[in-house]
Scaffold this active site. Structure first.
Site, PDB file in Angstrom:
ATOM      1  CB  VAL A  74     -54.200 -74.235 -58.846  1.00 33.94           C
ATOM      2  CG1 VAL A  74     -55.520 -74.860 -58.453  1.00 33.94           C
ATOM      3  CG2 VAL A  74     -53.964 -74.407 -60.342  1.00 33.94           C
ATOM      4  CB  THR A  76     -42.637 -71.983 -58.052  1.00 34.28           C
ATOM      5  OG1 THR A  76     -43.489 -72.802 -57.252  1.00 34.28           O
ATOM      6  CG2 THR A  76     -41.443 -72.812 -58.503  1.00 34.28           C
ATOM      7  CE1 TYR A 119     -46.678 -82.416 -61.608  1.00 33.51           C
ATOM      8  CE2 TYR A 119     -47.737 -82.913 -63.702  1.00 33.51           C
ATOM      9  CZ  TYR A 119     -47.777 -82.332 -62.454  1.00 33.51           C
ATOM     10  OH  TYR A 119     -48.904 -81.684 -62.043  1.00 33.51           O
ATOM     11  CG  ASN A 154     -54.004 -78.859 -70.674  1.00 34.19           C
ATOM     12  OD1 ASN A 154     -54.306 -80.050 -70.661  1.00 34.19           O
ATOM     13  ND2 ASN A 154     -52.834 -78.439 -71.087  1.00 34.19           N
TER      14      ASN A 154
END
Ligand code: UDP
Length: 322
Positions: A14, A37, A140, A169
């Site tokens: 993102v 990551t 999380y 999502n």
């Protein structure tokens, strides 16, 4: 007005799409990413990359004078958050608080934060509004909610203009920027890996949910629409306020419907096998995004699931050919 911005996590999925859109809009961007990551080659041309910790590296840059920070860098694997919670309390919460302190010290005026639908947990009603109770079912979501609380109090006390965007999502791709997780857990990229032959079949986690076809329902939002909301959030952020917006299309698709759409887009049969439910997965998560539409003037332009999957598929094939 062109702004000078820091994007933490701009080498990730993102964050890289947002960086690309910010640059297109004429803003100046420094990406801070530890590349744990993310990928250095995912940082859009035109952005400066500073490799380092989201709090430490940002703190040492802020003295240069920035108009705002977009904070994407985070740990985001639900399963890992349950087996190794410390990674989430330190990596997400402690880092965010240190970042807030650095922004306060340097008088950095704006913050846009990546929050999540996981802050709500199992919803009492659908679609989910921002006024819904926040009872995360995993570490999380709890870590992101804790940060939202911290931001609220920093905004009130220190005049920060802050916006948290609660993603549902996220899927799809934008140009050369898309999802490239080493540990992939998300449904659409996993299904597409079956179409490319990198995976034999997809597992359907649970067929006994109280939904039409028994599989879990989610609200899939195109990453480019999501990025647009960040640009609008930067414009509308107001000093001393912390605003929270849900970002989704307001339409739910079941796991089976997603797999079927992937079959249509790829022309591959995509074998699927039913597996047990994944712990902590709610049956239905669909966003009410009226607040973002009304306050920010946000209007998702790529709400069609076929189009979202087509963009993800184009990106997947492009990466394989590279
Ligand atoms: N899912 C699935 N098989 C997979 C991966 C995900 O059935 O291999 C389901 C998952 O249980 C959830 C939905 O697909 O109901 C979306 O999962 P994802 O991990 O993409 O996003 P989440 O909703 O957990 O943020």
């Amino acid at each position: 007005m062109a702004l000078k911005l820091i994007v933490t996590g701009g080498a990730g999925y993102v964050g890289s799409v947002c960086t690309a859109k910010l640059l297109e809009a004429g803003h100046e961007v420094v990406v801070v990413d530890d590349l744990s990551t993310g990928h250095a080659d995912a940082v859009p041309d035109g952005a400066r990359l500073v490799e380092g910790d989201a709090a430490d590296a940002t703190a040492s840059l802020l003295g240069e004078g920035f108009d705002g920070v977009l904070h994407f860098a985070a740990k985001s694997l639900v399963g890992e958050s349950m087996s190794d919670p410390g990674k989430y309390w330190h990596g997400n919460v402690v880092t965010a608080i240190r970042l807030l302190d650095a922004m306060r010290e340097h008088g950095t005026p704006r913050l846009v934060f990546s929050s999540t639908a996981a802050t709500y947990g199992e919803p009492e009603s659908s679609p989910i509004r921002e006024t819904a109770p926040t009872r995360p079912t995993n570490t999380y979501g709890a870590s992101k909610l804790a940060i939202d609380h911290a931001i609220t109090s920093y905004a009130r006390a220190h005049g920060l203009a802050a916006v948290s965007l609660r993603y549902f999502n996220v899927a799809g791709a934008y140009g050369q920027y898309g999802e490239r997780h080493t540990t992939e857990t998300h449904l659409i990229p996993l299904v597409l890996q079956v179409a490319t032959g990198d995976r034999e079949q997809v597992q359907i986690f649970g067929e006994d949910y109280p939904t039409e076809d028994g599989t879990a329902v989610r609200d899939y939002i195109h990453v480019a629409d999501l990025a647009d909301a960040h640009l609008l959030a930067l414009q509308h952020a107001a000093a001393g306020e912390h605003r929270i917006y849900n970002l989704g299309n307001g339409t739910g698709f079941s796991v089976r419907q997603v797999i079927e759409t992937c079959r249509q887009v790829t022309g591959h049969e995509i074998p699927a096998a039913v597996a047990p439910r994944r712990a902590g997965d709610p049956a239905v998560l669909v966003a009410a995004s009226d607040r973002a539409r009304e306050d920010l003037g946000w209007k998702p332009e790529r709400a069609d699931l076929h189009g979202i999957v087509s963009d993800a598929w184009r990106f997947t094939q492009q990466r394989r050919a590279a």
